[in-house]
Design a protein around this motif. Structure first.
Motif, PDB file in Angstrom:
ATOM      1  N   ALA A  74      39.486  33.705  52.046  1.00 28.25           N
ATOM      2  CA  ALA A  74      37.808  35.021  52.626  1.00 28.25           C
ATOM      3  C   ALA A  74      36.355  33.961  52.480  1.00 28.25           C
ATOM      4  CB  ALA A  74      38.140  35.825  51.367  1.00 28.25           C
ATOM      5  N   LEU A  75      36.801  33.088  51.750  1.00 28.26           N
ATOM      6  CA  LEU A  75      34.432  32.974  51.397  1.00 28.26           C
ATOM      7  C   LEU A  75      34.279  32.402  53.372  1.00 28.26           C
ATOM      8  CD1 LEU A  75      35.078  31.484  48.210  1.00 28.26           C
ATOM      9  CD2 LEU A  75      33.635  33.453  48.784  1.00 28.26           C
ATOM     10  N   ASP A  76      35.035  31.797  53.232  1.00 29.40           N
ATOM     11  CA  ASP A  76      35.069  30.742  55.080  1.00 29.40           C
ATOM     12  C   ASP A  76      34.663  31.942  55.732  1.00 29.40           C
ATOM     13  OD1 ASP A  76      34.896  28.294  53.320  1.00 29.40           O
ATOM     14  OD2 ASP A  76      37.421  27.890  54.241  1.00 29.40           O
ATOM     15  N   THR A  77      35.775  32.777  56.114  1.00 24.09           N
ATOM     16  CA  THR A  77      35.508  34.011  57.216  1.00 24.09           C
ATOM     17  C   THR A  77      34.342  34.544  57.040  1.00 24.09           C
ATOM     18  OG1 THR A  77      38.360  33.831  57.013  1.00 24.09           O
ATOM     19  CG2 THR A  77      36.748  35.773  57.968  1.00 24.09           C
ATOM     20  N   ALA A  78      34.396  35.275  55.407  1.00 23.95           N
ATOM     21  CA  ALA A  78      32.942  35.464  55.360  1.00 23.95           C
ATOM     22  C   ALA A  78      32.292  34.958  55.641  1.00 23.95           C
ATOM     23  CB  ALA A  78      32.950  36.552  53.578  1.00 23.95           C
ATOM     24  N   SER A  79      31.454  33.934  55.998  1.00 18.85           N
ATOM     25  CA  SER A  79      30.680  32.482  55.078  1.00 18.85           C
ATOM     26  C   SER A  79      30.374  32.909  56.954  1.00 18.85           C
ATOM     27  CB  SER A  79      30.389  31.085  54.762  1.00 18.85           C
ATOM     28  OG  SER A  79      31.955  30.588  55.452  1.00 18.85           O
ATOM     29  N   THR A  80      31.040  33.465  58.251  1.00 13.68           N
ATOM     30  CA  THR A  80      31.181  32.941  59.356  1.00 13.68           C
ATOM     31  C   THR A  80      31.393  34.195  60.320  1.00 13.68           C
ATOM     32  OG1 THR A  80      33.723  32.386  59.671  1.00 13.68           O
ATOM     33  CG2 THR A  80      32.569  30.178  59.600  1.00 13.68           C
ATOM     34  N   LEU A  82      31.021  38.355  59.240  1.00 13.82           N
ATOM     35  CA  LEU A  82      31.025  39.302  58.306  1.00 13.82           C
ATOM     36  C   LEU A  82      32.533  40.335  58.668  1.00 13.82           C
ATOM     37  CD1 LEU A  82      27.992  41.370  57.684  1.00 13.82           C
ATOM     38  CD2 LEU A  82      29.187  39.673  56.295  1.00 13.82           C
ATOM     39  N   SER A  83      33.099  40.299  57.979  1.00 12.56           N
ATOM     40  CA  SER A  83      34.874  41.384  58.152  1.00 12.56           C
ATOM     41  C   SER A  83      35.129  41.584  57.333  1.00 12.56           C
ATOM     42  CB  SER A  83      35.820  40.106  58.587  1.00 12.56           C
ATOM     43  OG  SER A  83      37.262  41.002  58.453  1.00 12.56           O
ATOM     44  N   PRO A  84      35.032  43.891  57.584  1.00 13.01           N
ATOM     45  CA  PRO A  84      35.775  45.040  56.358  1.00 13.01           C
ATOM     46  C   PRO A  84      36.608  44.715  55.236  1.00 13.01           C
ATOM     47  CG  PRO A  84      36.852  44.940  59.323  1.00 13.01           C
ATOM     48  CD  PRO A  84      35.908  44.247  59.397  1.00 13.01           C
ATOM     49  N   GLN A  85      37.332  43.702  56.225  1.00  6.76           N
ATOM     50  CA  GLN A  85      38.510  43.941  55.522  1.00  6.76           C
ATOM     51  C   GLN A  85      38.841  42.429  53.865  1.00  6.76           C
ATOM     52  OE1 GLN A  85      41.177  41.144  57.942  1.00  6.76           O
ATOM     53  NE2 GLN A  85      41.992  40.568  56.200  1.00  6.76           N
ATOM     54  N   TYR A  86      37.175  42.033  54.364  1.00  9.27           N
ATOM     55  CA  TYR A  86      36.715  40.886  52.785  1.00  9.27           C
ATOM     56  C   TYR A  86      34.995  41.324  52.535  1.00  9.27           C
ATOM     57  CZ  TYR A  86      40.257  37.624  54.792  1.00  9.27           C
ATOM     58  OH  TYR A  86      41.409  37.015  55.249  1.00  9.27           O
ATOM     59  N   ASN A  87      35.163  41.071  51.340  1.00  6.59           N
ATOM     60  CA  ASN A  87      33.579  41.664  50.468  1.00  6.59           C
ATOM     61  C   ASN A  87      32.437  40.995  51.891  1.00  6.59           C
ATOM     62  OD1 ASN A  87      31.808  41.527  48.615  1.00  6.59           O
ATOM     63  ND2 ASN A  87      32.797  40.366  47.410  1.00  6.59           N
ATOM     64  N   PRO A  88      31.734  42.710  52.098  1.00  4.76           N
ATOM     65  CA  PRO A  88      30.575  41.994  53.154  1.00  4.76           C
ATOM     66  C   PRO A  88      29.559  41.703  52.898  1.00  4.76           C
ATOM     67  CG  PRO A  88      30.378  44.097  51.335  1.00  4.76           C
ATOM     68  CD  PRO A  88      31.748  43.648  51.469  1.00  4.76           C
ATOM     69  N   PRO A  90      29.140  37.597  52.521  1.00  9.73           N
ATOM     70  CA  PRO A  90      28.689  36.320  53.253  1.00  9.73           C
ATOM     71  C   PRO A  90      28.812  35.537  51.703  1.00  9.73           C
ATOM     72  CG  PRO A  90      27.316  37.363  54.224  1.00  9.73           C
ATOM     73  CD  PRO A  90      27.184  38.368  52.982  1.00  9.73           C
ATOM     74  N   GLY A  91      29.400  34.668  51.164  1.00 11.12           N
ATOM     75  CA  GLY A  91      29.240  33.493  49.754  1.00 11.12           C
ATOM     76  C   GLY A  91      29.531  34.502  49.057  1.00 11.12           C
ATOM     77  N   ARG A  92      29.780  35.184  49.275  1.00 10.29           N
ATOM     78  CA  ARG A  92      30.513  35.868  47.127  1.00 10.29           C
ATOM     79  C   ARG A  92      32.176  36.591  48.122  1.00 10.29           C
ATOM     80  NH1 ARG A  92      27.841  36.679  43.301  1.00 10.29           N
ATOM     81  NH2 ARG A  92      29.074  38.844  42.759  1.00 10.29           N
ATOM     82  N   GLY A  93      32.834  36.387  47.101  1.00 11.42           N
ATOM     83  CA  GLY A  93      34.270  36.882  46.775  1.00 11.42           C
ATOM     84  C   GLY A  93      34.670  37.428  45.160  1.00 11.42           C
ATOM     85  N   THR A  94      35.845  38.181  44.932  1.00 12.70           N
ATOM     86  CA  THR A  94      36.505  38.618  44.114  1.00 12.70           C
ATOM     87  C   THR A  94      38.309  37.976  43.790  1.00 12.70           C
ATOM     88  OG1 THR A  94      34.697  40.172  43.604  1.00 12.70           O
ATOM     89  CG2 THR A  94      36.246  40.365  42.135  1.00 12.70           C
ATOM     90  N   ILE A  95      38.336  38.079  42.964  1.00 14.15           N
ATOM     91  CA  ILE A  95      39.488  37.685  42.986  1.00 14.15           C
ATOM     92  C   ILE A  95      39.665  38.001  40.899  1.00 14.15           C
ATOM     93  CG2 ILE A  95      39.475  35.431  41.140  1.00 14.15           C
ATOM     94  CD1 ILE A  95      41.987  34.045  42.996  1.00 14.15           C
TER      95      ILE A  95
END
Length: 198
Positions: A74-80, A82-88, A90-95
């Motif tokens: 998810a972090l890799d995808t968000a940094s490349t 922006l995808s609505p299914q992931y945190n908006p 880039p470079g941030r995620g939550t578990i």
């Protein structure tokens, strides 16, 4: 009888791309070590310059591994992109780790009985992915990563030793009396207070 909201604890981590999986796994294993109410053989695992507890149960290890991998993806995808299914951001995620209690459901209108699971504790781990364009930045990021990991580990130990009143009674003979779940980048519903222990 008034229903109380279960406690939520927020931990903040920063990690570079090469260490994010190990840092997240270390924090997850530390949480499970203190909240997994079955006998475990104490083991440790070194993450950066810290020695952290490790739960060597196959089901926990598999769950932690798969969710840590999902967060990295998810972090890799968000940094490349922006995808609505992931945190908006880039470079941030939550578990999120949730511990659940099984309760018997009373018979309803149609006489259906059963069990329902309710959350009794939530841990929110906010991860910031760092990157560096120089040796100096890489060194600074490593120090930040070590500090955030140490602070998170100490916060977990402080909370589990101090906050015990909300733990439900164990009413089953099952191996693990409390089911659990780990969510990656769930929708934020106004998570609890940031841990201000230090």
């Amino acid at each position: 009888m008034e229903s109380r909201k279960p406690p939520e604890y927020i931990l903040e981590l920063s990690a570079d791309r090469s260490n994010v999986r190990d840092v997240v796994k270390g924090v997850l294993h530390t949480i499970f070590f203190h909240r997994y109410f079955t006998p475990v053989h104490p083991q440790t695992h070194d993450v950066l310059d810290l020695t952290l507890p490790y739960v060597s149960e196959d089901d926990i290890d598999t769950l932690v591994e798969s969710k840590s991998t999902a967060l990295v993806r998810a972090l890799d995808t968000a940094s490349t992109q922006l995808s609505p299914q992931y945190n908006p951001k880039p470079g941030r995620g939550t578990i999120v780790v949730q511990f659940l209690e099984r309760k018997r459901r009373k018979a309803g209108w149609f006489g259906a009985k059963g069990e329902e699971e309710t959350v009794w504790e939530t841990w929110i781990i906010e991860v910031t992915l760092t990157n560096a364009s120089s040796e100096w930045e890489a060194s600074r990021n490593r120090r930040m990563m070590e500090v955030s990991l140490q602070k998170a580990a100490m916060s977990i130990v402080t909370v589990v030793n101090r906050e015990t009143a909300h733990i439900p009674p164990i009413t089953t003979n099952e191996t693990n009396p409390f089911p659990h779940q780990i969510l990656v980048n769930p929708k934020n519903d106004g998570w609890g207070q940031k841990l201000g222990i230090f």
